[in-house]
Design a protein around this motif. Sequence first.
Motif, PDB file in Angstrom:
ATOM      1  N   ASP A 137     -61.540  13.640  10.770  1.00 38.66           N
ATOM      2  CA  ASP A 137     -60.528  12.596  10.954  1.00 38.66           C
ATOM      3  C   ASP A 137     -59.171  13.283  10.970  1.00 38.66           C
ATOM      4  N   ALA A 138     -58.649  13.562  12.175  1.00 36.92           N
ATOM      5  CA  ALA A 138     -57.398  14.325  12.312  1.00 36.92           C
ATOM      6  C   ALA A 138     -57.479  15.620  11.502  1.00 36.92           C
ATOM      7  N   ALA A 139     -58.542  16.375  11.699  1.00 35.04           N
ATOM      8  CA  ALA A 139     -58.787  17.685  11.074  1.00 35.04           C
ATOM      9  C   ALA A 139     -59.283  17.594   9.633  1.00 35.04           C
ATOM     10  N   ILE A 140     -59.471  16.387   9.089  1.00 36.32           N
ATOM     11  CA  ILE A 140     -60.000  16.233   7.731  1.00 36.32           C
ATOM     12  C   ILE A 140     -61.412  15.661   7.825  1.00 36.32           C
ATOM     13  N   GLN A 141     -62.385  16.396   7.337  1.00 34.07           N
ATOM     14  CA  GLN A 141     -63.769  15.948   7.421  1.00 34.07           C
ATOM     15  C   GLN A 141     -64.000  14.727   6.532  1.00 34.07           C
ATOM     16  N   VAL A 142     -64.602  13.686   7.106  1.00 32.24           N
ATOM     17  CA  VAL A 142     -64.963  12.501   6.319  1.00 32.24           C
ATOM     18  C   VAL A 142     -66.187  12.844   5.480  1.00 32.24           C
ATOM     19  N   ARG A 143     -66.061  12.717   4.164  1.00 27.70           N
ATOM     20  CA  ARG A 143     -67.172  13.052   3.281  1.00 27.70           C
ATOM     21  C   ARG A 143     -67.017  12.346   1.942  1.00 27.70           C
ATOM     22  N   GLN A 144     -67.993  12.554   1.053  1.00 32.00           N
ATOM     23  CA  GLN A 144     -68.009  11.887  -0.249  1.00 32.00           C
ATOM     24  C   GLN A 144     -67.706  12.845  -1.394  1.00 32.00           C
ATOM     25  N   GLU A 145     -67.186  14.034  -1.076  1.00 31.79           N
ATOM     26  CA  GLU A 145     -66.798  15.014  -2.084  1.00 31.79           C
ATOM     27  C   GLU A 145     -65.313  15.313  -1.930  1.00 31.79           C
ATOM     28  N   PRO A 146     -64.645  15.733  -3.019  1.00 34.05           N
ATOM     29  CA  PRO A 146     -63.213  16.036  -2.911  1.00 34.05           C
ATOM     30  C   PRO A 146     -62.954  17.301  -2.102  1.00 34.05           C
ATOM     31  N   HIS A 147     -61.836  17.314  -1.384  1.00 36.74           N
ATOM     32  CA  HIS A 147     -61.352  18.509  -0.699  1.00 36.74           C
ATOM     33  C   HIS A 147     -60.427  19.264  -1.647  1.00 36.74           C
ATOM     34  N   VAL A 148     -60.413  20.571  -1.548  1.00 35.93           N
ATOM     35  CA  VAL A 148     -59.511  21.392  -2.354  1.00 35.93           C
ATOM     36  C   VAL A 148     -58.285  21.741  -1.520  1.00 35.93           C
ATOM     37  N   VAL A 149     -57.103  21.552  -2.090  1.00 41.81           N
ATOM     38  CA  VAL A 149     -55.874  21.964  -1.408  1.00 41.81           C
ATOM     39  C   VAL A 149     -55.803  23.484  -1.457  1.00 41.81           C
ATOM     40  N   ILE A 156     -51.639  20.404   6.165  1.00 40.38           N
ATOM     41  CA  ILE A 156     -52.097  19.051   6.503  1.00 40.38           C
ATOM     42  C   ILE A 156     -51.542  18.046   5.500  1.00 40.38           C
ATOM     43  N   ILE A 157     -51.619  18.394   4.205  1.00 42.01           N
ATOM     44  CA  ILE A 157     -51.113  17.496   3.164  1.00 42.01           C
ATOM     45  C   ILE A 157     -49.596  17.364   3.262  1.00 42.01           C
ATOM     46  N   ALA A 158     -48.914  18.477   3.531  1.00 41.33           N
ATOM     47  CA  ALA A 158     -47.450  18.430   3.660  1.00 41.33           C
ATOM     48  C   ALA A 158     -47.039  17.514   4.814  1.00 41.33           C
ATOM     49  N   ASP A 159     -47.738  17.623   5.945  1.00 47.38           N
ATOM     50  CA  ASP A 159     -47.433  16.748   7.087  1.00 47.38           C
ATOM     51  C   ASP A 159     -47.691  15.287   6.735  1.00 47.38           C
ATOM     52  N   ALA A 160     -48.775  15.042   5.991  1.00 49.96           N
ATOM     53  CA  ALA A 160     -49.093  13.663   5.597  1.00 49.96           C
ATOM     54  C   ALA A 160     -48.000  13.096   4.698  1.00 49.96           C
ATOM     55  N   ILE A 161     -47.505  13.900   3.759  1.00 49.51           N
ATOM     56  CA  ILE A 161     -46.434  13.456   2.858  1.00 49.51           C
ATOM     57  C   ILE A 161     -45.166  13.149   3.650  1.00 49.51           C
ATOM     58  N   ASP A 162     -44.930  13.934   4.713  1.00 49.23           N
ATOM     59  CA  ASP A 162     -43.749  13.717   5.558  1.00 49.23           C
ATOM     60  C   ASP A 162     -43.940  12.585   6.565  1.00 49.23           C
ATOM     61  N   SER A 211     -49.306  23.205  -5.792  1.00 44.93           N
ATOM     62  CA  SER A 211     -48.286  22.193  -6.058  1.00 44.93           C
ATOM     63  C   SER A 211     -46.894  22.725  -5.721  1.00 44.93           C
ATOM     64  N   LEU A 212     -46.631  23.970  -6.106  1.00 50.27           N
ATOM     65  CA  LEU A 212     -45.326  24.572  -5.820  1.00 50.27           C
ATOM     66  C   LEU A 212     -45.152  24.809  -4.326  1.00 50.27           C
ATOM     67  N   ARG A 213     -46.238  25.175  -3.650  1.00 47.36           N
ATOM     68  CA  ARG A 213     -46.175  25.372  -2.199  1.00 47.36           C
ATOM     69  C   ARG A 213     -45.875  24.047  -1.496  1.00 47.36           C
ATOM     70  N   LEU A 214     -46.536  22.978  -1.925  1.00 46.63           N
ATOM     71  CA  LEU A 214     -46.263  21.661  -1.352  1.00 46.63           C
ATOM     72  C   LEU A 214     -44.832  21.221  -1.632  1.00 46.63           C
ATOM     73  N   MET A 215     -44.353  21.529  -2.824  1.00 45.26           N
ATOM     74  CA  MET A 215     -42.982  21.173  -3.188  1.00 45.26           C
ATOM     75  C   MET A 215     -41.992  21.837  -2.240  1.00 45.26           C
ATOM     76  N   ASP A 216     -42.292  23.084  -1.884  1.00 46.30           N
ATOM     77  CA  ASP A 216     -41.421  23.821  -0.970  1.00 46.30           C
ATOM     78  C   ASP A 216     -41.491  23.238   0.441  1.00 46.30           C
ATOM     79  N   LEU A 217     -42.700  22.888   0.893  1.00 48.34           N
ATOM     80  CA  LEU A 217     -42.879  22.376   2.256  1.00 48.34           C
ATOM     81  C   LEU A 217     -42.340  20.964   2.436  1.00 48.34           C
ATOM     82  N   THR A 218     -42.304  20.176   1.358  1.00 49.10           N
ATOM     83  CA  THR A 218     -41.904  18.764   1.469  1.00 49.10           C
ATOM     84  C   THR A 218     -40.560  18.475   0.814  1.00 49.10           C
ATOM     85  N   ASP A 219     -39.838  19.527   0.441  1.00 53.21           N
ATOM     86  CA  ASP A 219     -38.544  19.349  -0.233  1.00 53.21           C
ATOM     87  C   ASP A 219     -38.670  18.495  -1.495  1.00 53.21           C
ATOM     88  N   GLY A 220     -39.767  18.700  -2.220  1.00 52.48           N
ATOM     89  CA  GLY A 220     -39.936  18.040  -3.507  1.00 52.48           C
ATOM     90  C   GLY A 220     -40.449  16.618  -3.451  1.00 52.48           C
TER      91      GLY A 220
END
Length: 480
Positions: A137-149, A156-162, A211-220
Amino acid sequence: MSFFATEFPVQASVSKEKFAATALAWVKGMKKTTLFDAGVKDERHKDHAALIAPDGECLVLKQADLQGGFVSGARHELPDDAGRLWRSEIVLTSLNGKASLRVKSQCLSVKEGVQVMRPRKPYFVKMALDDGWGNPDAAIQVRQEPHVVDSNSVKIIADAIDGDCQSLLPIVLFSHPFADDRAIEPSLISRTAFNLGGVAHVFVEETRDESLRLMDLTDGENPYGGTVGIILPRRGVVKKLFRGWLLPGSIDVISAMEAFVQEISSQRQARFAWDWQDLLEESARQLRETAEKGSEEYEIWEKLREEENREKEEEVRRLRAKVEELSEQLAGISSEDDLLLSAQFSKQIGPQLYPGEFSDRLRLVTEHVLESSNEFLDRRTWAMLERISSITNKTGRASKLAKRLKNAGRDSGKADARFEEILRELGFTVRRDGGHPVCSPPEELFGVGPQTLSTSPSDHRAGKNKASQIINGLFLKGVM
């Protein structure tokens, strides 16, 4: 009427026959079904099959062949002893090499005064995912287990937050806890991913580095420190939940999050897949083109038309009920619920750089006090500040203002004009001093100094440097 809905991409290789077999197995596995007992009415036609039990339970299978693919659907209705009707509709849309599954469940009151209940995700979804139907689903596999950042998914997560994610499903992000009292047990996260399979993508940060990498990519703007963030496609973070006074335990956070995710998922319209109503209309249209008056096919078409009209009437009733429900919710919503200071009180202090700025700064003071020694405060005052810190979040608007300034500084040749536009919106006045624009704040905007704009188009870093100077001059970093 209570409602559940979701839509997610599936493998285009799932055939009409496989869908029908899965639907039959799904209903056959229900403890209370009577559709496979003696005395059940069995209707079969070219693109329609139905099992109807004497107690009112029924399973209807339909399909429509289309140019480039097909649409297959199953509807199951099961009345209970309390006067409720439990209805589930599963529709597989497979067109031009792309497939999606639409799932809807409803609990309806068929007796006056009966309390409806929230329907759960149909077991059909688990069966489909267990059988390998899930697709990216837009590069994220649909499944029943958690994905690891990790390094592959952090962008992908940074773009989603933005707000730049185009997935069908929302994202739930379990940020890394900086302290044990904010941690949520891994077993609960795994259970959440299972419960939300086909409803949301669940991601977890295993180390603080992500978490720190995401903070940098999303300006906090990312959820952090054990906060659970709910991210909607094309919108960004819409909800943050964390352990604190209101939600003291992990189970409390998980329950609130799952309820919120299912609510927002149920309100979203299908994007690719058809709904059962669409399949009914197409089946009726195709039958109408071939049926001759007085023939068996014509009688079937008339039944379809009657069913289609009933569906439309019911949809109108459902939409009216939803409008009333939303009206009641809107009447009770306050935009100040998460702010320490009301808008009215903030106006008495003075103009803000953005709505909620003074609440953000008061929270900043609270955090600084808690990080220092408590020898000058009594225990109750200290405990009060801890409660304030635990049940409030920053508005996130400081980060958005800072991001807007950074974007304005990307092109040094146009940076001054863009900075000037933003500062004017904040109440600054502009005058020319030797050719350079000088932006001065109004007297009421206390604590903020003037800004001289003098970026050089030939210096590619000039705009970025000036953006940083303005951000520092507005003292945004502490409240981001």
